[in-house]
Design a protein around this motif. Structure first.
Motif, mmCIF file in Angstrom:
data_model
loop_
_atom_site.group_PDB
_atom_site.id
_atom_site.type_symbol
_atom_site.label_atom_id
_atom_site.label_comp_id
_atom_site.label_asym_id
_atom_site.label_seq_id
_atom_site.Cartn_x
_atom_site.Cartn_y
_atom_site.Cartn_z
ATOM 1 N N UNK A 1 9.761 0.000 3.702
ATOM 2 C CA UNK A 1 9.579 1.213 2.904
ATOM 3 C C UNK A 1 10.160 0.963 1.521
ATOM 4 N N UNK A 2 9.408 1.337 0.499
ATOM 5 C CA UNK A 2 9.784 1.025 -0.876
ATOM 6 C C UNK A 2 10.352 2.249 -1.592
ATOM 7 N N UNK A 3 11.658 2.254 -1.787
ATOM 8 C CA UNK A 3 12.333 3.303 -2.567
ATOM 9 C C UNK A 3 12.697 2.785 -3.956
ATOM 10 N N UNK A 4 12.013 1.736 -4.379
ATOM 11 C CA UNK A 4 12.282 1.094 -5.666
ATOM 12 C C UNK A 4 11.093 1.248 -6.616
ATOM 13 N N UNK B 1 4.733 4.902 -9.754
ATOM 14 C CA UNK B 1 4.804 6.321 -9.409
ATOM 15 C C UNK B 1 3.642 6.744 -8.518
ATOM 16 N N UNK B 2 2.473 6.123 -8.720
ATOM 17 C CA UNK B 2 1.282 6.480 -7.943
ATOM 18 C C UNK B 2 1.101 5.583 -6.726
ATOM 19 N N UNK B 3 2.122 4.797 -6.413
ATOM 20 C CA UNK B 3 2.114 3.970 -5.228
ATOM 21 C C UNK B 3 1.458 2.616 -5.429
ATOM 22 N N UNK B 4 1.661 1.756 -4.461
ATOM 23 C CA UNK B 4 1.026 0.436 -4.455
ATOM 24 C C UNK B 4 -0.457 0.582 -4.142
ATOM 25 N N UNK B 5 -1.281 -0.117 -4.906
ATOM 26 C CA UNK B 5 -2.724 -0.164 -4.645
ATOM 27 C C UNK B 5 -3.316 1.225 -4.399
ATOM 28 N N UNK B 6 -3.012 2.120 -5.320
ATOM 29 C CA UNK B 6 -3.579 3.471 -5.247
ATOM 30 C C UNK B 6 -5.103 3.377 -5.152
ATOM 31 N N UNK B 7 -5.685 4.022 -4.162
ATOM 32 C CA UNK B 7 -7.117 3.838 -3.897
ATOM 33 C C UNK B 7 -8.000 4.299 -5.053
ATOM 34 N N UNK B 8 -7.591 5.346 -5.754
ATOM 35 C CA UNK B 8 -8.387 5.842 -6.887
ATOM 36 C C UNK B 8 -8.384 4.817 -8.021
ATOM 37 N N UNK B 9 -7.210 4.279 -8.317
ATOM 38 C CA UNK B 9 -7.084 3.272 -9.374
ATOM 39 C C UNK B 9 -7.778 1.980 -8.955
ATOM 40 N N UNK C 1 0.851 -1.194 0.000
ATOM 41 C CA UNK C 1 0.000 0.000 0.000
ATOM 42 C C UNK C 1 0.882 1.238 0.000
ATOM 43 N N UNK C 2 0.583 2.175 -0.894
ATOM 44 C CA UNK C 2 1.324 3.423 -0.923
ATOM 45 C C UNK C 2 2.792 3.208 -1.191
ATOM 46 N N UNK C 3 3.625 3.500 -0.188
ATOM 47 C CA UNK C 3 5.076 3.355 -0.333
ATOM 48 C C UNK C 3 5.617 2.238 0.542
ATOM 49 N N UNK C 4 4.758 1.260 0.901
ATOM 50 C CA UNK C 4 5.226 0.170 1.749
ATOM 51 C C UNK C 4 4.849 -1.192 1.180
ATOM 52 N N UNK C 5 5.695 -2.162 1.469
ATOM 53 C CA UNK C 5 5.467 -3.568 1.154
ATOM 54 C C UNK C 5 5.469 -4.347 2.465
#
Length: 426
Positions: free
Chosen positions: A39-42, A49-57, A26-30
């Motif tokens: 924390x995901x810096x990859x 770019x829009x993060x993991x599981x972006x809520x809008x998408x 979720x977001x910037x975390x795995x």
């Protein structure tokens, strides 16, 4: 991890760098199966770019599937494709005065590059393409031929007669490498065939976060116009907002003939497109095809992402703000360890490199120690000597700072362990 070792091919890569089984994101975390958060810096090598599981998408995809929206349609007309094209044109192309046709290719970036190279040769009736030192454009045959790193090219035994390499910006220090390129074009005895196209990244991602200047890109465009060469910008990793602007070339005020896009354009789902000027659209129907040249789920995700993040300058401003945090903190860390490490910090937007001089193994060690600190960060460069930072663009400030604190802690532990090991040896 035994199931992967027993059944998955030896070609697997990132799983070796990050040996844990991730279950949710979720977001910037795995989060792995043990509930440990990283924390995901990859960001999927720039795909998220829009993060993991972006809520809008996420909501748009669930709604589309529940309504039995078309999932696979080859290149037939679908509502999802229509809506994406309209949104992309109205929100991205028109405001930037870009007159491009859109070609959907196979689902990955290398498919877009292959298409661009094939089209350039078809239009110009020439075979040669110029690429640049440290460039990376994909690992299929044509893309490999214009990729600089020998590790990616030698094993495929490809013909290199259709690609020539020129020095990227900064390759010879302060020397203007466009002067070098121009001299080769002017001299009929240089051995350089006038190319159909030049392909270039404005920020070389895999090659080491090497950043082309505005002036260099402008001169490159000028040379291409003078010699009737098509200019292809590979915006696969550093486009889609990574530089702060939607296209990484916008800051230079240039107008490429062809642009390749993939990774984050699909909102995390496979999607690749080629943007080409109208006069270059000389394909015959069906002349270049692919079974998955239209991912309707990615069309849905891309439309939502564009509507959510590109109707105003909020994301651009946020990236520029977070760039200052990232750059300043990396420079602070480099200064803190300057007695032990010689480091150059460079980048643009939220694509940064921590280039460690002298010992090429240090960057990989730092990546490993960072993983132990629950931070995902990868390496790049010709010898993997650079730690590469590609956090999701939507990462919040606190998570960004915490990730950088973990990075600092990882270096501190690594250097301490090295000193202790050296002491034991003597």
């Amino acid at each position: 991890m035994r199931i992967f070792e027993n059944l998955e091919s030896e070609v697997r890569g990132y799983i070796r760098s990050f040996p844990t089984i991730f279950e949710t994101s979720k977001g910037a975390t795995l989060t792995n199966e043990q509930g440990e958060e990283y924390i995901d810096f990859f960001a999927g090598a720039g795909t998220l770019n829009y993060g993991h599981n972006n809520e809008h998408i996420q909501e748009a995809l669930i709604d589309y599937i529940k309504k039995d929206g078309v999932v696979h349609g080859l290149d037939m007309a679908t509502t999802a494709k229509k809506n994406f094209l309209q949104t992309f044109n109205d929100t991205i192309l028109v405001p930037r005065n870009l007159d491009y046709k859109v070609q959907f290719t196979g689902p990955t970036g290398t498919n877009a590059v292959e298409t661009a190279l094939k089209l350039a040769r078809l239009v110009k009736g020439r075979s040669n393409v110029v690429s640049f030192t440290n460039g990376f454009h994909g690992l299929t045959q044509g893309s490999s031929s214009v990729t600089g790193n020998n590790d990616y090219r030698d094993e495929s035994y490809i013909s290199r007669t259709n690609a020539s390499f020129m020095p990227f910006d900064g390759y010879f220090g302060d020397m203007n490498t466009m002067t070098f390129f121009r001299k080769f074009l002017e001299d009929s005895s240089s051995g350089l065939d006038i190319p159909a196209a030049v392909i270039v990244e404005t920020i070389q991602g895999e090659g080491g976060i090497n950043v082309a200047s505005k002036e260099w890109l402008q001169e490159l465009e000028s040379i291409c116009r003078e010699y009737d060469i098509l200019l292809i910008i590979d915006d696969i990793q550093v486009g889609n907002g990574r530089s702060g602007e939607f296209f990484s070339f916008e800051f230079a005020g240039i107008n490429p003939d062809i642009v390749t896009i993939s990774k984050s354009i699909g909102g995390g789902l496979p999607m690749a497109i080629v943007l080409l000027k109208s006069d270059l659209d000389q394909w015959k129907p069906g002349e270049h095809t692919g079974t998955f040249r239209g991912n309707n789920l990615a069309f849905v995700a891309a439309k939502v992402a564009i509507e959510q993040y590109w109707n105003n300058d909020d994301l651009t401003n946020a990236v520029k703000y977070k760039e200052k945090i990232l750059k300043n903190r990396l420079e602070e860390i480099a200064q803190k360890f300057s007695d032990e490490l010689e480091v150059e910090v460079r980048g643009r937007g939220l694509a940064y490199g921590f280039d460690i001089k002298g010992d090429n193994s240090i960057a990989s060690d730092i990546s490993q120690y960072s993983f132990e600190e629950k931070l995902i960060v990868e390496t790049c460069g010709s010898e993997d000597q650079i730690v590469k930072f590609l956090p999701p663009l939507i990462i919040d400030e606190d998570t960004l700072i915490e990730g950088l604190n973990r990075f600092e802690k990882a270096i501190e532990k690594l250097l301490k362990d090295k000193k202790e090991k050296l002491t034991e040896e003597f």
